[in-house]
Design a protein around this motif. Structure first.
Motif, mmCIF file in Angstrom:
data_model
loop_
_atom_site.group_PDB
_atom_site.id
_atom_site.type_symbol
_atom_site.label_atom_id
_atom_site.label_comp_id
_atom_site.label_asym_id
_atom_site.label_seq_id
_atom_site.Cartn_x
_atom_site.Cartn_y
_atom_site.Cartn_z
ATOM 1 N N MET A 1 -51.512 151.068 8.785
ATOM 2 C CA MET A 1 -51.331 151.909 9.968
ATOM 3 C C MET A 1 -52.454 151.639 10.957
ATOM 4 S SD MET A 1 -51.345 156.074 10.095
ATOM 5 C CE MET A 1 -51.566 156.916 11.638
ATOM 6 N N SER A 2 -52.113 151.483 12.235
ATOM 7 C CA SER A 2 -53.121 151.197 13.250
ATOM 8 C C SER A 2 -53.717 152.477 13.778
ATOM 9 C CB SER A 2 -52.485 150.412 14.391
ATOM 10 O OG SER A 2 -53.403 150.284 15.440
ATOM 11 N N HIS A 3 -55.029 152.479 13.977
ATOM 12 C CA HIS A 3 -55.728 153.614 14.559
ATOM 13 C C HIS A 3 -56.181 153.291 15.975
ATOM 14 C CE1 HIS A 3 -56.433 156.003 10.761
ATOM 15 N NE2 HIS A 3 -55.980 154.858 10.295
ATOM 16 N N ASP A 4 -55.788 152.131 16.511
ATOM 17 C CA ASP A 4 -56.312 151.691 17.796
ATOM 18 C C ASP A 4 -55.984 152.645 18.932
ATOM 19 O OD1 ASP A 4 -57.409 149.557 16.590
ATOM 20 O OD2 ASP A 4 -55.866 148.109 17.224
ATOM 21 N N SER A 5 -54.840 153.360 18.855
ATOM 22 C CA SER A 5 -54.428 154.215 19.966
ATOM 23 C C SER A 5 -55.008 155.621 19.848
ATOM 24 C CB SER A 5 -52.895 154.289 20.012
ATOM 25 O OG SER A 5 -52.414 154.855 18.800
ATOM 26 N N GLU A 6 -55.683 155.918 18.760
ATOM 27 C CA GLU A 6 -56.226 157.250 18.569
ATOM 28 C C GLU A 6 -57.558 157.393 19.281
ATOM 29 O OE1 GLU A 6 -56.468 157.980 14.431
ATOM 30 O OE2 GLU A 6 -54.328 157.625 14.091
ATOM 31 N N LYS A 7 -57.946 158.672 19.515
ATOM 32 C CA LYS A 7 -59.231 158.937 20.139
ATOM 33 C C LYS A 7 -60.343 158.531 19.178
ATOM 34 C CE LYS A 7 -59.807 162.880 22.042
ATOM 35 N NZ LYS A 7 -59.846 164.329 22.285
ATOM 36 N N PRO A 8 -61.523 158.183 19.746
ATOM 37 C CA PRO A 8 -62.652 157.829 18.883
ATOM 38 C C PRO A 8 -62.956 158.940 17.879
ATOM 39 C CG PRO A 8 -63.132 157.260 21.152
ATOM 40 C CD PRO A 8 -61.836 158.025 21.159
ATOM 41 N N ARG B 1 -67.775 155.939 8.550
ATOM 42 C CA ARG B 1 -67.103 155.274 7.434
ATOM 43 C C ARG B 1 -67.225 153.759 7.537
ATOM 44 N NH1 ARG B 1 -62.113 157.151 7.795
ATOM 45 N NH2 ARG B 1 -60.768 155.343 7.929
ATOM 46 N N LEU B 2 -67.137 153.221 8.748
ATOM 47 C CA LEU B 2 -67.290 151.777 8.929
ATOM 48 C C LEU B 2 -68.681 151.319 8.477
ATOM 49 C CD1 LEU B 2 -65.586 151.444 12.423
ATOM 50 C CD2 LEU B 2 -64.700 150.505 10.260
ATOM 51 N N VAL B 3 -69.697 152.092 8.816
ATOM 52 C CA VAL B 3 -71.059 151.743 8.390
ATOM 53 C C VAL B 3 -71.181 151.902 6.880
ATOM 54 C CG1 VAL B 3 -73.521 152.273 8.633
ATOM 55 C CG2 VAL B 3 -72.026 152.346 10.647
ATOM 56 N N ASP B 4 -70.612 152.982 6.331
ATOM 57 C CA ASP B 4 -70.649 153.179 4.875
ATOM 58 C C ASP B 4 -70.023 151.991 4.146
ATOM 59 O OD1 ASP B 4 -71.792 155.701 5.179
ATOM 60 O OD2 ASP B 4 -69.903 156.784 4.898
ATOM 61 N N GLY C 1 -59.629 150.764 5.781
ATOM 62 C CA GLY C 1 -58.236 151.187 5.930
ATOM 63 C C GLY C 1 -57.781 151.339 7.362
ATOM 64 N N VAL C 2 -58.389 150.547 8.286
ATOM 65 C CA VAL C 2 -57.997 150.608 9.688
ATOM 66 C C VAL C 2 -57.620 149.204 10.162
ATOM 67 C CG1 VAL C 2 -59.455 152.608 10.159
ATOM 68 C CG2 VAL C 2 -60.384 150.314 10.499
ATOM 69 N N SER C 3 -57.054 149.121 11.361
ATOM 70 C CA SER C 3 -56.683 147.826 11.903
ATOM 71 C C SER C 3 -57.945 147.016 12.206
ATOM 72 C CB SER C 3 -55.862 147.993 13.176
ATOM 73 O OG SER C 3 -56.687 148.472 14.221
ATOM 74 N N HIS C 4 -57.790 145.688 12.283
ATOM 75 C CA HIS C 4 -58.979 144.852 12.481
ATOM 76 C C HIS C 4 -59.601 145.062 13.849
ATOM 77 C CE1 HIS C 4 -55.874 142.145 14.199
ATOM 78 N NE2 HIS C 4 -56.861 141.776 14.991
ATOM 79 N N GLY C 5 -58.877 145.653 14.794
ATOM 80 C CA GLY C 5 -59.439 145.918 16.127
ATOM 81 C C GLY C 5 -60.167 147.242 16.232
ATOM 82 N N ALA C 6 -59.936 148.133 15.278
ATOM 83 C CA ALA C 6 -60.511 149.480 15.362
ATOM 84 C C ALA C 6 -62.043 149.514 15.433
ATOM 85 C CB ALA C 6 -60.019 150.332 14.189
ATOM 86 N N GLU D 1 -63.101 142.260 7.534
ATOM 87 C CA GLU D 1 -63.200 142.737 6.152
ATOM 88 C C GLU D 1 -63.653 144.194 6.091
ATOM 89 O OE1 GLU D 1 -62.896 142.713 1.991
ATOM 90 O OE2 GLU D 1 -61.972 141.549 3.613
ATOM 91 N N ILE D 2 -64.567 144.560 6.966
ATOM 92 C CA ILE D 2 -65.006 145.964 6.999
ATOM 93 C C ILE D 2 -63.840 146.855 7.411
ATOM 94 C CG2 ILE D 2 -66.501 147.596 8.220
ATOM 95 C CD1 ILE D 2 -68.654 145.375 8.221
#
Length: 199
Positions: free
Chosen positions: A1-8, A15-18, A42-47, A36-37
């Motif tokens: 599932m892509s999160h790119d369209s969601e608000k920051p 979580r990305l840093v973790d 669990g997010v799209s590679h652009g997120a 890979e991160i």
């Protein structure tokens, strides 16, 4: 599932840093790609680019965690500052080497020059206080040194870094026929500060 369209989402940033911290611990610096991160988070590679526009900014945020942990360990090791400066330097050195050996991937990331030079996320402000602590302790341990305390502290730090790298590779154990880095640490202190009690 892509999160790119969601608000920051500040939780996603954390979580990305973790994920990056875990990834560098498990697989080393080479595994720290944005793709890979993102996959492991669990997010799209652009997120990740919404929080970290460049790869270096994400790496800097991960490295900052390492500096924060190392600073916490040093603060604990030095305690209330009541010990003699030479003893505190020995504790700082031991703590530094143990951190490097316990966290080889993070340690490598933390001291990559391009991250420190970039200034992203005030990484220099995270790393330099530890060096200032080293300079202060060197100055207090040997106020009679002819050389500038920063120069001596820089040489001592380089020596510690070399011990950490060569020990991590197994080279020093082979060369010195020992499994304890403590004698090397004390020899490094003697080399840069003079023998303890020698004044």
């Amino acid at each position: 599932m892509s999160h790119d369209s969601e608000k920051p989402d500040p939780d996603l940033r954390t979580r990305l840093v973790d994920v990056g911290v875990d990834l560098v611990a498990l697989e080393g610096v080479g595994a720290l790609t944005l793709r890979e991160i993102a996959r492991r988070a669990g997010v799209s590679h652009g997120a990740p680019r919404r929080y970290f526009p460049t790869h270096v900014e994400l790496l800097s945020a991960i490295a900052r965690r390492g500096f924060t942990e190392l600073a916490g360990r040093v603060t604990t090791a030095l305690g209330d500052g009541g010990a003699r400066p030479r003893a505190q330097l020995a504790e700082l050195g031991r703590t530094y080497l143990e951190f490097a050996l316990d966290n080889p991937g993070m340690y490598e990331l933390m001291f990559r020059h391009e991250l420190l030079k970039s200034g992203h996320l005030r990484l220099r402000d995270t790393s330099l206080p530890l060096f200032r602590t080293l300079v202060d302790l060197v100055g207090r341990a040997r106020p009679d040194l002819r050389a500038d305390a920063r120069t001596v502290a820089g040489a001592l730090w380089a020596n510690l870094h070399g011990i950490a790298q060569l020990w991590g590779w197994g080279s020093l154990q082979l060369a010195t026929d020992t499994d304890d880095f403590a004698p090397l640490l004390h020899t490094a202190l003697d080399a840069h500060l003079g023998p303890e009690g020698g004044r």
